[in-house]
Motif scaffolding. Sequence first.
Motif, PDB file in Angstrom:
ATOM      1  N   GLN A  66       0.911  -1.348   0.129  1.00  0.00           N
ATOM      2  CA  GLN A  66       0.032  -0.045   0.072  1.00  0.00           C
ATOM      3  C   GLN A  66       0.686   1.185  -0.114  1.00  0.00           C
ATOM      4  O   GLN A  66       0.471   2.396  -0.547  1.00  0.00           O
ATOM      5  CB  GLN A  66      -0.898   0.150   1.162  1.00  0.00           C
ATOM      6  N   THR A  67       1.954   1.149   0.795  1.00  0.00           N
ATOM      7  CA  THR A  67       2.844   2.397   0.753  1.00  0.00           C
ATOM      8  C   THR A  67       4.486   1.480   0.607  1.00  0.00           C
ATOM      9  O   THR A  67       4.587   0.625   0.889  1.00  0.00           O
ATOM     10  CB  THR A  67       3.058   3.129   1.874  1.00  0.00           C
ATOM     11  N   LEU A  68       5.436   2.497   0.137  1.00  0.00           N
ATOM     12  CA  LEU A  68       6.771   2.274   0.011  1.00  0.00           C
ATOM     13  C   LEU A  68       7.419   3.155   1.033  1.00  0.00           C
ATOM     14  O   LEU A  68       7.198   4.364   1.090  1.00  0.00           O
ATOM     15  CB  LEU A  68       7.301   2.344  -1.483  1.00  0.00           C
ATOM     16  N   LYS A  69       8.274   2.602   1.910  1.00  0.00           N
ATOM     17  CA  LYS A  69       9.160   3.583   2.657  1.00  0.00           C
ATOM     18  C   LYS A  69      10.445   3.445   2.165  1.00  0.00           C
ATOM     19  O   LYS A  69      10.922   2.310   2.059  1.00  0.00           O
ATOM     20  CB  LYS A  69       8.761   3.333   4.189  1.00  0.00           C
ATOM     21  N   LEU A  70      11.092   4.532   1.953  1.00  0.00           N
ATOM     22  CA  LEU A  70      12.422   4.413   1.447  1.00  0.00           C
ATOM     23  C   LEU A  70      13.511   5.202   2.446  1.00  0.00           C
ATOM     24  O   LEU A  70      13.041   6.266   2.812  1.00  0.00           O
ATOM     25  CB  LEU A  70      12.324   5.188  -0.370  1.00  0.00           C
ATOM     26  N   TRP A  71      14.643   4.669   2.457  1.00  0.00           N
ATOM     27  CA  TRP A  71      15.570   5.262   3.293  1.00  0.00           C
ATOM     28  C   TRP A  71      16.872   5.724   2.285  1.00  0.00           C
ATOM     29  O   TRP A  71      17.115   5.010   1.544  1.00  0.00           O
ATOM     30  CB  TRP A  71      16.057   4.371   4.226  1.00  0.00           C
ATOM     31  N   ALA A  72      17.543   6.776   2.735  1.00  0.00           N
ATOM     32  CA  ALA A  72      18.647   7.274   2.057  1.00  0.00           C
ATOM     33  C   ALA A  72      20.088   7.062   3.059  1.00  0.00           C
ATOM     34  O   ALA A  72      19.801   6.399   4.326  1.00  0.00           O
ATOM     35  CB  ALA A  72      18.797   8.768   1.949  1.00  0.00           C
ATOM     36  N   LEU A  73      21.030   6.971   2.589  1.00  0.00           N
ATOM     37  CA  LEU A  73      22.208   6.610   3.004  1.00  0.00           C
ATOM     38  C   LEU A  73      22.267   7.449   4.507  1.00  0.00           C
ATOM     39  O   LEU A  73      23.110   7.033   5.662  1.00  0.00           O
ATOM     40  CB  LEU A  73      23.737   6.927   2.313  1.00  0.00           C
ATOM     41  N   ASP A  74      21.981   8.624   4.681  1.00  0.00           N
ATOM     42  CA  ASP A  74      21.828   9.458   5.959  1.00  0.00           C
ATOM     43  C   ASP A  74      20.489   9.308   6.710  1.00  0.00           C
ATOM     44  O   ASP A  74      20.433  10.155   7.755  1.00  0.00           O
ATOM     45  CB  ASP A  74      21.940  10.930   5.537  1.00  0.00           C
ATOM     46  N   ASP A  75      19.920   8.301   6.401  1.00  0.00           N
ATOM     47  CA  ASP A  75      18.764   7.902   7.486  1.00  0.00           C
ATOM     48  C   ASP A  75      17.377   8.707   6.813  1.00  0.00           C
ATOM     49  O   ASP A  75      16.284   8.657   7.646  1.00  0.00           O
ATOM     50  CB  ASP A  75      18.956   7.710   8.845  1.00  0.00           C
ATOM     51  N   TYR A  76      17.621   9.686   6.038  1.00  0.00           N
ATOM     52  CA  TYR A  76      16.332  10.438   5.794  1.00  0.00           C
ATOM     53  C   TYR A  76      15.559   9.567   4.924  1.00  0.00           C
ATOM     54  O   TYR A  76      15.703   8.256   4.464  1.00  0.00           O
ATOM     55  CB  TYR A  76      16.847  11.348   4.494  1.00  0.00           C
ATOM     56  N   SER A  77      14.156   9.534   5.329  1.00  0.00           N
ATOM     57  CA  SER A  77      13.071   8.596   4.705  1.00  0.00           C
ATOM     58  C   SER A  77      11.768   9.419   4.218  1.00  0.00           C
ATOM     59  O   SER A  77      11.703  10.481   4.770  1.00  0.00           O
ATOM     60  CB  SER A  77      12.747   7.669   5.810  1.00  0.00           C
ATOM     61  N   VAL A  78      11.368   8.766   3.323  1.00  0.00           N
ATOM     62  CA  VAL A  78      10.137   9.459   2.560  1.00  0.00           C
ATOM     63  C   VAL A  78       9.044   8.050   2.280  1.00  0.00           C
ATOM     64  O   VAL A  78       9.427   6.877   2.430  1.00  0.00           O
ATOM     65  CB  VAL A  78      10.198   9.891   1.355  1.00  0.00           C
ATOM     66  N   ILE A  79       7.910   8.269   2.425  1.00  0.00           N
ATOM     67  CA  ILE A  79       6.775   7.420   2.205  1.00  0.00           C
ATOM     68  C   ILE A  79       6.232   7.849   0.706  1.00  0.00           C
ATOM     69  O   ILE A  79       5.813   9.112   0.635  1.00  0.00           O
ATOM     70  CB  ILE A  79       5.580   7.282   3.251  1.00  0.00           C
ATOM     71  N   ILE A  80       6.297   6.711  -0.216  1.00  0.00           N
ATOM     72  CA  ILE A  80       5.602   6.872  -1.231  1.00  0.00           C
ATOM     73  C   ILE A  80       4.485   6.010  -1.537  1.00  0.00           C
ATOM     74  O   ILE A  80       4.436   4.889  -1.187  1.00  0.00           O
ATOM     75  CB  ILE A  80       6.336   6.674  -2.261  1.00  0.00           C
ATOM     76  N   PRO A  81       3.125   6.690  -1.563  1.00  0.00           N
ATOM     77  CA  PRO A  81       2.007   5.538  -1.916  1.00  0.00           C
ATOM     78  C   PRO A  81       1.999   4.947  -3.222  1.00  0.00           C
ATOM     79  O   PRO A  81       2.712   5.364  -4.139  1.00  0.00           O
ATOM     80  CB  PRO A  81       0.528   6.652  -1.919  1.00  0.00           C
TER      81      PRO A  81
END
Length: 140
Positions: A66-81
Amino acid sequence: MRADDSVLSITGTDARVHELSLSQLEAMPQVSYTTRLPEVPGGETASTWQGVRLSDLVKLAGSTPQTLKLWALDDYSVIIPDSDLAAFEPIVALRRDGQLIPIESLGPLIVVYPLDDRQELRTQEYYNRTIWQLRSISLE
Protein backbone atom coordinates in the motif's frame (compact mmCIF):
# COMPACT_ATOMS: atom_id res chain seq x y z
CA MET A 1 32.41 0.48 -5.23
CA ARG A 2 32.36 -2.59 -7.45
CA ALA A 3 29.51 -3.22 -9.90
CA ASP A 4 28.52 -6.40 -8.03
CA ASP A 5 28.33 -4.73 -4.58
CA SER A 6 24.81 -4.36 -3.21
CA VAL A 7 23.52 -0.79 -3.55
CA LEU A 8 19.82 -1.32 -2.89
CA SER A 9 17.94 -3.46 -0.41
CA ILE A 10 14.22 -4.13 -0.91
CA THR A 11 12.18 -5.72 1.85
CA GLY A 12 8.93 -7.23 0.58
CA THR A 13 5.66 -7.40 2.46
CA ASP A 14 6.63 -11.01 3.28
CA ALA A 15 9.80 -9.68 5.04
CA ARG A 16 12.09 -11.27 2.43
CA VAL A 17 15.05 -9.05 1.61
CA HIS A 18 16.28 -8.62 -1.95
CA GLU A 19 19.75 -7.13 -2.46
CA LEU A 20 20.54 -5.55 -5.83
CA SER A 21 23.84 -4.41 -7.31
CA LEU A 22 24.38 -1.68 -9.90
CA SER A 23 25.01 -4.34 -12.55
CA GLN A 24 21.70 -6.05 -11.69
CA LEU A 25 19.86 -2.72 -11.86
CA GLU A 26 21.50 -1.93 -15.21
CA ALA A 27 20.35 -5.30 -16.57
CA MET A 28 16.71 -4.41 -15.89
CA PRO A 29 14.56 -2.46 -18.40
CA GLN A 30 15.63 1.19 -18.35
CA VAL A 31 13.55 4.37 -18.58
CA SER A 32 14.80 7.93 -19.07
CA TYR A 33 13.33 11.29 -18.04
CA THR A 34 14.74 14.66 -18.94
CA THR A 35 13.75 16.90 -16.07
CA ARG A 36 14.97 19.38 -13.50
CA LEU A 37 15.22 18.39 -9.84
CA PRO A 38 15.07 21.67 -7.88
CA GLU A 39 16.04 20.03 -4.59
CA VAL A 40 19.21 18.45 -6.03
CA PRO A 41 22.37 20.59 -6.34
CA GLY A 42 22.79 21.50 -9.99
CA GLY A 43 19.14 20.56 -10.57
CA GLU A 44 18.06 23.97 -11.80
CA THR A 45 18.96 22.84 -15.33
CA ALA A 46 17.45 19.76 -16.94
CA SER A 47 19.37 16.49 -16.87
CA THR A 48 18.54 13.14 -18.42
CA TRP A 49 18.00 10.61 -15.64
CA GLN A 50 18.06 6.90 -16.51
CA GLY A 51 17.01 4.02 -14.32
CA VAL A 52 14.49 1.38 -13.38
CA ARG A 53 10.79 1.98 -12.80
CA LEU A 54 10.01 1.81 -9.11
CA SER A 55 7.05 -0.40 -10.05
CA ASP A 56 9.44 -2.94 -11.62
CA LEU A 57 11.40 -3.11 -8.36
CA VAL A 58 8.17 -3.73 -6.44
CA LYS A 59 7.29 -6.57 -8.84
CA LEU A 60 10.77 -8.02 -8.38
CA ALA A 61 10.06 -8.26 -4.65
CA GLY A 62 6.82 -10.10 -5.42
CA SER A 63 4.76 -7.84 -3.22
CA THR A 64 1.67 -5.67 -3.49
CA PRO A 65 2.26 -2.84 -1.02
CA GLN A 66 0.00 0.00 0.00
CA THR A 67 2.98 2.22 0.68
CA LEU A 68 6.71 2.19 0.09
CA LYS A 69 9.09 3.54 2.71
CA LEU A 70 12.43 4.60 1.30
CA TRP A 71 15.63 5.37 3.21
CA ALA A 72 18.70 7.32 2.16
CA LEU A 73 22.29 6.74 3.25
CA ASP A 74 21.90 9.56 5.82
CA ASP A 75 18.72 7.90 7.25
CA TYR A 76 16.38 10.46 5.67
CA SER A 77 13.17 8.63 4.78
CA VAL A 78 10.07 9.24 2.70
CA ILE A 79 6.81 7.41 2.16
CA ILE A 80 5.51 6.97 -1.37
CA PRO A 81 1.95 5.69 -1.87
CA ASP A 82 1.65 2.80 -4.29
CA SER A 83 -0.77 4.94 -6.35
CA ASP A 84 2.25 7.01 -7.50
CA LEU A 85 3.70 3.97 -9.27
CA ALA A 86 1.00 3.81 -11.95
CA ALA A 87 0.04 7.49 -11.96
CA PHE A 88 3.54 9.00 -12.35
CA GLU A 89 5.94 6.08 -12.97
CA PRO A 90 8.85 7.33 -10.82
CA ILE A 91 12.20 5.73 -11.53
CA VAL A 92 15.21 4.81 -9.43
CA ALA A 93 17.86 6.61 -11.47
CA LEU A 94 21.42 5.30 -11.55
CA ARG A 95 22.65 7.53 -14.37
CA ARG A 96 22.59 11.28 -14.87
CA ASP A 97 23.37 12.46 -18.40
CA GLY A 98 24.76 9.02 -19.22
CA GLN A 99 27.11 8.77 -16.24
CA LEU A 100 26.74 6.68 -13.10
CA ILE A 101 25.92 8.97 -10.17
CA PRO A 102 28.72 9.01 -7.58
CA ILE A 103 27.88 9.12 -3.88
CA GLU A 104 29.44 12.60 -3.59
CA SER A 105 26.91 13.77 -6.24
CA LEU A 106 23.99 12.32 -4.26
CA GLY A 107 24.14 8.86 -5.86
CA PRO A 108 24.39 6.11 -6.52
CA LEU A 109 20.56 6.07 -6.72
CA ILE A 110 17.98 8.87 -6.85
CA VAL A 111 14.19 8.54 -7.13
CA VAL A 112 13.09 10.73 -10.04
CA TYR A 113 9.58 11.79 -11.02
CA PRO A 114 8.89 13.33 -14.47
CA LEU A 115 8.59 16.78 -12.86
CA ASP A 116 8.93 18.83 -16.06
CA ASP A 117 6.29 16.74 -17.86
CA ARG A 118 3.61 16.90 -15.17
CA GLN A 119 2.59 20.27 -13.69
CA GLU A 120 0.90 18.61 -10.69
CA LEU A 121 4.25 17.16 -9.59
CA ARG A 122 5.88 20.57 -9.16
CA THR A 123 5.09 20.79 -5.46
CA GLN A 124 7.11 20.35 -2.28
CA GLU A 125 5.29 17.05 -1.65
CA TYR A 126 6.83 15.48 -4.76
CA TYR A 127 10.18 17.26 -4.37
CA ASN A 128 10.39 15.55 -0.96
CA ARG A 129 9.75 12.15 -2.59
CA THR A 130 12.75 12.72 -4.86
CA ILE A 131 15.03 10.98 -2.40
CA TRP A 132 18.71 10.85 -3.25
CA GLN A 133 21.40 8.46 -2.02
CA LEU A 134 18.65 5.81 -1.85
CA ARG A 135 19.80 2.70 0.02
CA SER A 136 16.66 0.72 0.91
CA ILE A 137 12.97 0.28 0.23
CA SER A 138 10.45 -1.36 2.53
CA LEU A 139 7.13 -2.45 1.05
CA GLU A 140 4.32 -2.10 3.56
